[in-house]
Scaffold this motif. Structure first.
Motif: not given
Length: 220
Positions: A24-29, A48-49, A55-56, A85-89
Motif C-alpha cells: 500500500h502506498k500509504d505507510a500508515e495503512i 511488495t515492491n 522503499h520509503e 535487493a541491495s536497496l531493501y536489505m
C-alpha cells in the motif's frame, strides 16, 4: 541490516507457515495491516515492491515493526534485480522474494546472510536455485502449477522447501491441498486483504482471518 538472520527467518516461516503479501502506498495503512497480522499470529510479512517510492514506505514499516511487532521478520517481495535487493536489505529487509529466479540476487543476499526466495516454475529452476544457496523456493504462480506440481517435485527431491504464492485462499479446502502436497509455507495476498476491508479500516477482520488460517494450517 536485517534484524533476524537466515536461520531465524526460516524458523519463523516454518513455525507460522503463512506469509502475508501486501503493498500500500500509504505507510500508515501498511503499518496497521502489519500490526493486525502480527496480532493474528503472523511471524513473517512480505511487503511488495510494487509502487513509486515503495522503499520509503518499507523503511517506515520496518521501523514501526521493530517496536510494535518485535518478533516479526519483515521482508520484501516483487524483486527482480540485485540492485533493488541491495536497496531493501540496506533498509532492513530480513528476506527477499521474487516472481522469478535471478542468480545475481542470490549473490548479494548470500553476502548479507539474507534468505532469497526466488519464484520458480520448473523442476530445473528449483534445482538451480538451490545450487546457489536458496533454502526456500517460491512456487509461482501457484494457481497455474497446482498442488500436483508440488507433490510431483517433492517425490524425487524431498529435501526441498517450497512456499507457494498465487491463488492461495484462506479456506480449509485450498490450504489443505497445498499442505497435504508438502509445502513448507504459503504466501497469501489479496484473498487475505479484501479491498473493502482495507478501505473500511477493519483491522480486526484481518487479525481474525489470520488466526483462522493458522487454526486450519496446524491441522496438517
Amino acid at each position: 541490516m536485517a534484524k533476524f538472520d537466515k536461520m531465524s527467518v526460516m524458523q519463523k516461516i516454518g513455525a507460522a507457515p503463512v506469509v502475508p503479501v501486501f503493498y500500500h502506498k500509504d505507510a500508515e495503512i501498511a503499518k496497521k495491516v502489519v500490526k493486525a497480522c502480527y496480532d493474528g499470529g503472523v511471524k513473517a510479512f512480505e511487503f511488495t515492491n510494487r509502487g513509486d517510492f515503495a522503499h520509503e514506505v518499507f523503511a517506515e514499516v520496518v521501523k514501526f515493526a521493530a517496536k510494535e511487532c518485535p518478533e516479526m521478520a519483515i521482508g520484501v517481495g516483487s524483486v527482480v534485480d540485485p540492485g533493488t535487493a541491495s536497496l531493501y536489505m540496506q533498509l532492513g529487509a530480513c528476506f527477499v522474494v521474487g516472481p522469478l529466479f535471478n542468480p545475481e540476487i542470490a549473490k548479494v543476499c548470500n553476502r548479507r546472510g539474507v534468505p532469497y526466495v526466488p519464484g520458480c516454475g520448473t523442476v530445473s529452476e528449483v534445482g538451480f536455485a538451490m545450487e546457489v544457496g536458496c533454502d526456500l523456493i517460491k512456487v509461482f504462480p501457484g494457481d497455474v502449477l497446482g498442488p500436483k506440481f508440488v507433490k510431483g517435485l517433492l517425490a524425487p527431491m524431498p529435501w526441498t522447501k517450497l512456499m507457494v504464492t498465487g491463488g492461495v485462499e484462506p479456506t480449509e479446502e485450498n490450504l489443505s491441498g497445498w499442505f497435504k502436497a508438502g509445502v513448507y509455507a504459503v504466501g497469501m495476498g489479496s484473498k487475505l486483504f479484501p479491498k473493502d476491508k482495507i478501505a473500511a479500516e477493519d483491522w480486526q477482520y484481518i487479525t481474525d482471518k489470520c488466526s483462522e488460517v493458522f487454526n486450519v494450517v496446524t491441522k496438517f
